[in-house]
Design a protein around this motif. Structure first.
Motif, PDB file in Angstrom:
ATOM      1  N   GLY A   2      25.654 -65.911 -16.399  1.00 29.77           N
ATOM      2  CA  GLY A   2      24.498 -66.778 -16.243  1.00 29.77           C
ATOM      3  C   GLY A   2      23.652 -66.380 -15.052  1.00 29.77           C
ATOM      4  O   GLY A   2      24.171 -65.924 -14.030  1.00 29.77           O
ATOM      5  N   GLN A   3      22.338 -66.553 -15.185  1.00 28.15           N
ATOM      6  CA  GLN A   3      21.413 -66.255 -14.091  1.00 28.15           C
ATOM      7  C   GLN A   3      20.423 -67.401 -13.962  1.00 28.15           C
ATOM      8  O   GLN A   3      20.043 -68.026 -14.956  1.00 28.15           O
ATOM      9  N   LEU A   4      19.978 -67.655 -12.722  1.00 30.06           N
ATOM     10  CA  LEU A   4      18.984 -68.691 -12.452  1.00 30.06           C
ATOM     11  C   LEU A   4      17.684 -68.058 -11.990  1.00 30.06           C
ATOM     12  O   LEU A   4      17.687 -67.061 -11.259  1.00 30.06           O
ATOM     13  N   PHE A   5      16.571 -68.669 -12.389  1.00 29.13           N
ATOM     14  CA  PHE A   5      15.235 -68.203 -12.035  1.00 29.13           C
ATOM     15  C   PHE A   5      14.382 -69.417 -11.676  1.00 29.13           C
ATOM     16  O   PHE A   5      14.619 -70.521 -12.170  1.00 29.13           O
ATOM     17  N   GLU A   6      13.373 -69.213 -10.845  1.00 21.05           N
ATOM     18  CA  GLU A   6      12.473 -70.307 -10.475  1.00 21.05           C
ATOM     19  C   GLU A   6      11.357 -70.503 -11.485  1.00 21.05           C
ATOM     20  O   GLU A   6      10.677 -71.526 -11.466  1.00 21.05           O
ATOM     21  N   ALA A   7      11.155 -69.534 -12.354  1.00 19.22           N
ATOM     22  CA  ALA A   7      10.074 -69.599 -13.343  1.00 19.22           C
ATOM     23  C   ALA A   7      10.424 -68.661 -14.493  1.00 19.22           C
ATOM     24  O   ALA A   7      11.365 -67.866 -14.402  1.00 19.22           O
ATOM     25  N   LEU A   8       9.653 -68.766 -15.553  1.00 16.03           N
ATOM     26  CA  LEU A   8       9.833 -67.854 -16.688  1.00 16.03           C
ATOM     27  C   LEU A   8       9.358 -66.460 -16.319  1.00 16.03           C
ATOM     28  O   LEU A   8       8.265 -66.293 -15.762  1.00 16.03           O
ATOM     29  N   ALA A  89      15.152 -74.210 -19.977  1.00 14.64           N
ATOM     30  CA  ALA A  89      14.097 -74.515 -19.011  1.00 14.64           C
ATOM     31  C   ALA A  89      14.283 -75.967 -18.593  1.00 14.64           C
ATOM     32  O   ALA A  89      14.270 -76.867 -19.438  1.00 14.64           O
ATOM     33  N   TYR A  90      14.480 -76.186 -17.303  1.00 12.63           N
ATOM     34  CA  TYR A  90      14.705 -77.522 -16.752  1.00 12.63           C
ATOM     35  C   TYR A  90      13.466 -77.938 -15.978  1.00 12.63           C
ATOM     36  O   TYR A  90      12.849 -77.124 -15.297  1.00 12.63           O
ATOM     37  N   GLY A  91      13.119 -79.224 -16.061  1.00 11.01           N
ATOM     38  CA  GLY A  91      12.000 -79.681 -15.254  1.00 11.01           C
ATOM     39  C   GLY A  91      11.638 -81.124 -15.505  1.00 11.01           C
ATOM     40  O   GLY A  91      12.417 -81.905 -16.049  1.00 11.01           O
ATOM     41  N   GLN A  92      10.427 -81.441 -15.088  1.00 20.33           N
ATOM     42  CA  GLN A  92       9.859 -82.776 -15.222  1.00 20.33           C
ATOM     43  C   GLN A  92       8.786 -82.726 -16.302  1.00 20.33           C
ATOM     44  O   GLN A  92       7.937 -81.835 -16.303  1.00 20.33           O
ATOM     45  N   ALA A  93       8.844 -83.705 -17.199  1.00 17.34           N
ATOM     46  CA  ALA A  93       7.928 -83.709 -18.341  1.00 17.34           C
ATOM     47  C   ALA A  93       6.954 -84.881 -18.264  1.00 17.34           C
ATOM     48  O   ALA A  93       7.246 -85.916 -17.664  1.00 17.34           O
ATOM     49  N   ARG A  94       5.814 -84.678 -18.883  1.00 14.81           N
ATOM     50  CA  ARG A  94       4.823 -85.738 -19.103  1.00 14.81           C
ATOM     51  C   ARG A  94       4.559 -85.804 -20.592  1.00 14.81           C
ATOM     52  O   ARG A  94       4.536 -84.772 -21.267  1.00 14.81           O
TER      53      ARG A  94
END
Length: 188
Positions: A2-8, A89-94
Motif C-alpha cells: 500500500g502507498q499513500l499520496f496527498e493527491a491523485l 480517495a478519501y476526503g470531504q464531500a459536498r
C-alpha cells in the motif's frame, strides 16, 4: 504494497478513467454505514484534488443524507481486469442540487439524464493504493439500460414524485433535502 499520496497522480487519473464501476462509502455519526456501487458515465476527475460524480435517482438517498450530517466520503476503485490495483480517495464531500449555483456547469460535464438527482464533489485529502491481488477478474459486458428505460417511462414529473415518496429520508431517518434544494414542494 500500500502507498499513500496527498493527491491523485496522473497514473491514478488514467486508472480511474478506465474503470466501469466505483464504490462510494459514507456514514453519519450514528446509524448505518452506506456503501453504494456506481457505474455508467457518472464520474469526472476535475483536478488532482477533486472528484465529481453524478448521483442518479435510486431507491434510497443515503449518501446525500449522510454527507449533510458528516461530510466524510471514500470513493474506491478496483481493477477487475489487467494489473491488480485498488485505489481509494478519501476526503470531504459536498452534495449539490438543482438550485445550487454550480449545478448547471457541473451537470454539463455528464450525459443528459432525467434521473440526475445530485452531484457530489469530493475534496480529496488522501489517496491510498493497494495491491488488489485478491480482487477477482471480471469481463465488462456493458452498462445496464434498466434505469434509463424506467426513467423514460416516468418522465420528469414521475421522477420528482418518486423523490417525494422514496428519497427524502435515509434508512436512519436523516433528511436528504432533495425537495427543498431541488426547488420542489412536498405537496406538488
Amino acid at each position: 504494497m500500500g502507498q499513500l499520496f496527498e493527491a491523485l497522480l496522473p497514473r491514478h487519473v488514467t486508472f480511474i478513467e478506465g474503470q466501469k464501476i466505483f464504490f462510494v462509502g459514507t456514514a453519519a455519526a450514528k446509524g448505518s454505514v452506506n456503501l453504494s456501487p456506481k457505474g455508467g458515465d457518472s464520474l469526472r476527475v476535475l483536478d488532482a484534488h477533486t472528484l465529481a460524480w453524478l448521483n442518479l435517482t435510486g431507491s434510497g438517498n443515503e449518501s446525500a443524507a449522510q454527507v449533510l450530517q458528516q461530510p466524510r466520503m471514500t470513493v474506491m476503485f478496483c481493477a477487475f481486469e489487467g494489473a491488480p490495483l485498488i485505489l481509494r480517495a478519501y476526503g470531504q464531500a459536498r452534495v449539490l442540487h438543482r438550485t445550487d449555483p454550480q449545478w448547471p456547469s457541473l451537470l454539463a460535464l455528464f450525459p443528459p439524464s432525467v434521473v440526475a438527482r445530485q452531484i457530489f464533489l469530493l475534496n480529496i485529502e488522501r489517496v491510498q493504493t493497494s495491491c488488489g491481488m485478491s480482487v477477482p477478474l471480471f469481463d465488462y459486458q456493458g452498462d445496464r439500460e434498466d434505469l434509463a428505460n424506467w426513467s423514460a417511462r416516468q418522465g420528469q414529473e414521475g421522477i420528482e414524485a418518486y423523490w417525494r415518496k422514496k428519497n427524502q429520508l435515509s434508512l436512519d431517518g436523516l433528511e436528504s433535502e432533495i425537495l427543498a434544494r431541488s426547488g420542489l414542494q412536498a405537496d406538488d
